[in-house]
Structure formats: structure tokens, C-alpha cells
Design an enzyme around this catalytic site. Sequence first.
Site, short mmCIF file in Angstrom:
data_model
loop_
_atom_site.label_atom_id
_atom_site.label_comp_id
_atom_site.label_asym_id
_atom_site.label_seq_id
_atom_site.Cartn_x
_atom_site.Cartn_y
_atom_site.Cartn_z
CB SER A 1 2.66 -0.34 -8.89
OG SER A 1 2.32 -1.39 -8.09
N GLY B 1 0.81 -1.22 0.00
CA GLY B 1 0.00 0.00 0.00
C GLY B 1 0.84 1.26 0.00
CG ASP C 1 -0.61 5.21 -5.69
OD1 ASP C 1 -1.32 5.86 -4.91
OD2 ASP C 1 -0.44 3.99 -5.60
N GLY D 1 2.74 2.38 -2.68
CA GLY D 1 2.95 2.97 -3.99
C GLY D 1 4.18 2.46 -4.72
O1 PMV Z 1 -1.97 0.34 -2.60
P1 PMV Z 1 -1.50 1.33 -3.59
O2 PMV Z 1 -0.26 2.00 -3.15
O3 PMV Z 1 -1.41 0.74 -4.97
O4 PMV Z 1 -2.62 2.51 -3.65
C1 PMV Z 1 -3.80 2.33 -4.39
C2 PMV Z 1 -4.73 3.51 -4.23
C3 PMV Z 1 -6.12 3.25 -4.83
O5 PMV Z 1 -6.91 4.40 -4.55
C4 PMV Z 1 -6.78 2.05 -4.17
C5 PMV Z 1 -6.06 3.02 -6.33
C6 PMV Z 1 -5.74 4.26 -7.15
O6 PMV Z 1 -5.22 4.10 -8.26
O7 PMV Z 1 -6.04 5.38 -6.71
#
Ligand code: PMV
Length: 317
Positions: A90, A86, A133, A88
Site C-alpha cells: 500500500s 506485510g 512504510d 508494504g
Molecule cells: O503490513 P504492512 O506492510 O501494511 O505494515 C504495517 C505496519 C504497522 O505498524 C502495523 C502499521 C503502521 O502504519 O505502522
Amino acid sequence: MVTCSAPGKVILFGEHAVVYGKPAIAVAVDRRLYCTVEKNNSDITEVNGYPINETHHGYILEAMKALGVEETLSIKTSSHLQSGAGLGSSAAVTIAALGALHGFMGETPSEELIARQGFDIECGVQGSASPIDTSTSTHGGAVILSNRKIKNFLWHIEKEGTFWNIHEGFVPNLNIVVGYTGVHAATPPLVGKVSNFYNRNTFARDIVDEIGEVVEAGRSALERGDLVQVGNLMDRNHKLLKILGVSHPKLDSLVKVSRKYSYGAKLTGAGGGGSMIAITDDPDKVSEAISKRGGIPFTFEPAETGFRYEKSFKYTQ
Ligand code: PMV
């Protein structure tokens, strides 16, 4: 040879709802992903010594396609960001790879170009996404997405009728503790799960609207420095994300135990595992509580810079 790095981020408010054009607030964290690109003498492009492939290097492959790179390359990456946490990772690999590839081609890309290309790549690889992100990893500091134009506007991004205005936010002076559950959770299935719920159910759409209201209230509480209200709104945001079905028992457990010593706590990022955040005056106590429940705590400084070229970077492995 060109090396570019980009930071990860934590989302303070608004994950998931931001995919539907609602506002969100994120802060870049001083844990970076590094990507080096150089010419390869063999006839295939390699990433960390392995032939590039869609399963393991989807974001890098799409970045090469987006820039029309035809040469074979040797690409190396090194990350201080746990993937599926969670935080970021990627987006950071996408932005660092785009920066390195542009640099390799002798170009000096603007932040806006990198952020746009990064967003398109995330959408392509993940099915759907918001620019939170990729824009935060590109710009660094604090970033606010809003459907209205507010102060410190950076750029506007639109996709299939949904749009976001990206702004530079002020970096709040907060002690944020991150607690990683140890449960790896990929973002696309969670975004897909919310999308099914959202498309079939007006209740889900109401929850998404309510998250939007929480983010707006959170933004003004952060500006006022009203940490009690920020904490209450984080707690509310977590409850709404739980209703959307993206929490996890370990996240709930870490959130609950952190709240004893915090203004508020919530999951951050896609959820389903991954990480939670708490804001607190006592980071040691919160970290200890997270550890006792089996989580992995860490604190961080905000990353002031987003993507940047590195003059020298040594890969250890
Ligand atoms: O978990 P992460 O770091 O990939 O964050 C995703 C955030 C979301 O709101 C769930 C998806 C997005 O693209 O905004």
C-alpha cells in the site's frame, strides 16, 4: 508520460507499537511497484483500464486529490509485491503514484514532501498509521524511526500529538528470509484491533512500551553486529506481537520451524497472516523448512533507492 517506482519493505522491529510513537526499524526490499501516468482522451480517469474507484484504487484516488489533479488520466500499475503480505504494497503504490503524478505535473518533489504526503494518504485511507512504510518506501535502504533525534536524521513527522523522527539507518549485512503464509491480511483491521486493546487496557500499553524497549535494544545489537542478540530480540518481539493479538497460527508455525536454523524469527508488518522473517546463516535450510510447512519463502537484496523515476518500463500484461 511519467513512470515512477517505489520499493516494498520488511519491518525488522517495532510494527504496531510504532503507530503510538515507539521506535521501529525497516529495510526496503528490491521488489518494486511501478506506476505510469499519462493524459487520457476519455472523460474518466482509468487505472489499468478500469474506471478509478475508491474500493480498488483508494490510495491512487487520494494521491490525485492531495495534488489537486483535475485532468483525466490513464494510470497503469505493475507490482512485484504481493498485497496483504506485510511487505508494504500500500505504501509502495501510494509513493509511486505520488511520484508519477508530481512528475506528470512537471514538478520535482523532494523525498520529504513525498514521504509526508504518503503518510497523510495512508492515515486517511487506513484510519491510522505510522510513517514507517511510507518513509522507507520513499527513502530506500534502512530507515529508523525514533522519538529521539539520532544520527542521520532525515525529517520529523507529527500527527495528533504523536511524533516520529525519521533517520537513515545503515543497512545491516544480514541474510533475511521472508516466509509468506499465503494468508492475505489487510492492515487496517489489525491496526484497529490493536487500537481497541491499547485504548482500553493498561496491559496493552505496557506491551507496546516493551516493544519500544526491544526495538532500542535491537538497534544497538544491529550496530554491534551481535546477531545472537538480534535474534533473541526478534523472538521476543514476536511473542509481544502475539500477545497484542496480531499473529496467526500459520505465522507461528513458520516462525517456529525457521528458528531451528536461524538466529531469530518474527512476523513482519501488520500480521494476521501476511509474512514472517528470519535471520540466518543458512537461507536455503530456512527456505526449505518454510516450504515444507506450506509457506512461500524468498530472499531479497535491500533496495538502495526509494522512489525513483523510470526512463523506460515495459508493462508485460
Ligand atoms: O503490513 P504492512 O506492510 O501494511 O505494515 C504495517 C505496519 C504497522 O505498524 C502495523 C502499521 C503502521 O502504519 O505502522
